[in-house]
Design a protein around this motif. Structure first.
Motif: not given
Length: 127
Positions: A31-60
């Motif tokens: 895994r070289i690059a991990l990318i999460e997409f969001k549209a239309l400014n959803p909730s804080e939980h939607d933002h935070a969970k994706d950012a958290f996953k990106l920060k703590h993934e083992i590979e990439g």
């Protein structure tokens, strides 16, 4: 979508794998690059969970959070950046990764298409 290599507790329930919206692999399928997409400014939980996953993934090595909104005002970029703030992500009661010993910076980009004109309204790094 690609399954995460780490497992997460994002809702107070047990640990489970998540998904990454887009994963770019190298020649040897690493895994070289991990990318999460969001549209239309959803909730804080939607933002935070994706950012958290990106920060703590083992590979990439490269991690990106990309958001597209239809319009913006002077507070839109501030609102989105606040939803991604490191302080909110450190709340162990809300979010936990099975393997917490890896933490990587995540680059974010927020683009707006107000009046059919594309404009980058925020960029930065979550450390």
């Amino acid at each position: 979508e690609t399954p995460t290599s780490n497992s997460y507790r994002l809702t107070g329930e047990g640990f489970q794998s998540g998904c990454i919206d887009l994963c770019i692999h190298g020649e040897e399928l690493e895994r070289i690059a991990l990318i999460e997409f969001k549209a239309l400014n959803p909730s804080e939980h939607d933002h935070a969970k994706d950012a958290f996953k990106l920060k703590h993934e083992i590979e990439g090595e490269l991690r990106y959070f990309i958001e597209i909104v239809k319009s913006h005002d002077s507070k839109t970029d501030e609102s989105i950046v606040d939803k991604l703030s490191v302080e909110k992500l450190k709340d162990g009661k809300a979010y936990q990764a099975h393997t917490m010993d890896c933490s990587h910076p995540v680059s974010y980009i927020v683009a707006s298409f107000k009046d059919n004109q594309e404009k980058i309204i925020a960029t930065g790094v979550i450390k």
